[in-house]
Design a protein around this motif. Structure first.
Motif, PDB file in Angstrom:
ATOM      1  N   PHE A  62       0.817  -1.087   0.551  1.00 34.82           N
ATOM      2  CA  PHE A  62       0.403   0.207  -0.036  1.00 34.82           C
ATOM      3  C   PHE A  62       0.653   1.479   0.207  1.00 34.82           C
ATOM      4  O   PHE A  62       0.339   2.393  -0.755  1.00 34.82           O
ATOM      5  CB  PHE A  62      -0.815   0.342   1.227  1.00 34.82           C
ATOM      6  N   HIS A  63       1.934   1.693   0.957  1.00 40.35           N
ATOM      7  CA  HIS A  63       3.411   2.497   0.832  1.00 40.35           C
ATOM      8  C   HIS A  63       3.272   2.717  -0.393  1.00 40.35           C
ATOM      9  O   HIS A  63       3.916   4.033  -1.093  1.00 40.35           O
ATOM     10  CB  HIS A  63       4.007   2.309   1.683  1.00 40.35           C
ATOM     11  N   CYS A  65       1.769   1.619  -3.694  1.00 40.18           N
ATOM     12  CA  CYS A  65       0.762   2.381  -4.673  1.00 40.18           C
ATOM     13  C   CYS A  65       0.990   3.407  -4.352  1.00 40.18           C
ATOM     14  O   CYS A  65       0.300   4.390  -5.304  1.00 40.18           O
ATOM     15  CB  CYS A  65      -0.596   1.246  -3.961  1.00 40.18           C
TER      16      CYS A  65
END
Length: 107
Positions: A62-63, A65
């Motif tokens: 997620f980081h 992305c």
């Protein structure tokens, strides 16, 4: 119009080295593969950039992305971890309907 779509595809292609560098230098991606409409004439006004990434740690997904979204500007980027990719994605790669943008084995 067709020229606008062609210009948009060219801008997306120009962005790819920055995305690759970010994934490799910040998250130690081992392989980055382009799939989808940017490979051919299907890339349109709402198309995204589809990247399959090998070696991206699940905790970093997620980081990574979020960072890609900041760099990508006008483009949406769909990041697919190779390790959890669906069979059809693996088939695209295996049958050559993909473009390897980076492979740590060939550096």
């Amino acid at each position: 119009d067709a020229r606008h779509v062609s210009d948009r595809a060219a801008r997306a292609r120009t962005l790819l080295p920055s995305l690759v560098r970010l994934l490799v230098e910040t998250w130690s991606a081992k392989r980055i593969i382009l799939i989808g409409s940017l490979l051919d004439e299907r890339f349109g006004t709402t198309s995204d950039i589809d990247l399959v990434v090998e070696g991206l740690a699940p905790a970093a997904f997620f980081h990574a992305c979020a960072a890609i979204d900041r760099v990508a500007g006008e483009f949406s980027v769909d990041v697919v971890p190779l390790e959890s990719a669906r069979p059809f994605v693996r088939e695209l790669i295996a049958t050559g309907r993909a473009e390897v943008l980076y492979d740590a084995k060939n550096v």
